[in-house]
Design a protein around this motif. Sequence first.
Motif: not given
Length: 309
Positions: A104-132
């Motif tokens: 899903x992250x790969x899909x979102x990054x590809x979609x928004x990269x195509x949509x925004x073009x030169x205005x796009x940069x990917x999110x730094x990352x998605x981070x999962x965690x437990x607790x804090x």
Amino acid sequence: MRFNPKARLDTGRVSDAGRGGGGGGGGGGSRLPIPGGMAGGGGVIGVIAIVVFVAVQLLGGGGGGGGVSGGGLSAAKFTDTGRYADCKTGEDANNSADCARVAVENSLTDFWGDTLGSDFRAEDRIVTFEGSINTGCGGATSSVGPFYCPGDETIYLDDAFFDDVLVGQLKGPEGAFVEPYVLAHEYGHHVSNLIGTLGKVTGETGPQSTGVRLELQADCFAGMWAKHATETEDSTGNVLLLDLTQDDITTALDAAKTVGDDYIQKRSGGSVDEEVWTHGSSAQRQKWFQVGYTEGTMQACDTFGASRV
């Protein structure tokens, strides 16, 4: 939702911090507004109040409308557990919720990269965690729910939230498309950050407030991605998602209903008070996801330019 078995997955922007990743504190979310007047003189009251508090953060975090604040550590400060190392293909995504998250992250990054073009940069990352965890927006705990931090342009979530809170406490929908909707919404906050609308939030509340408009824009952006998700590709040109069903879209709309301010107020046992809304009503959230899904354009998702949302 079904992924293309031949698609190749990129795990470079999905990490896991494990338990207590980065040594995060517990104070991050406690300063945030709670709709429905659930904060009394002694602070947050009882189990239902906790439900309301957590749900306010779901699909909300990041700039203006919610999320943690303060100068925490960046996501780069934790050691990745390697949770996603075995996610290689779309077939892995069909068989593993972890690998589906990567896809899903790969899909979102590809979609928004195509949509925004030169205005796009990917999110730094998605981070999962437990607790804090410590973030670029301060310390956060699992109780904050999924959120986007503009300070480090990272999406954070404890995936136990979906079963424990969204389904278990808020009685929201189950289904494979619940988390993709949430991730798409949080990615929508990143897009709002990139195009500058996140900075328009002024802090007032109510159904037409700038904070609500930001949240509804993220819902609309989530709908945009859903409309075009089966067109997104991996780095070699293989389609990532083979199909999204009407049941998937219905699941997303049910999730949007569950996190509406009026729904949360009713679940708390109180009356509906729209003047304290920070995220929008169930009807508003469903409407704007539908706008994105049916119209699929940035112009259609201009909630800040709309006379009423």
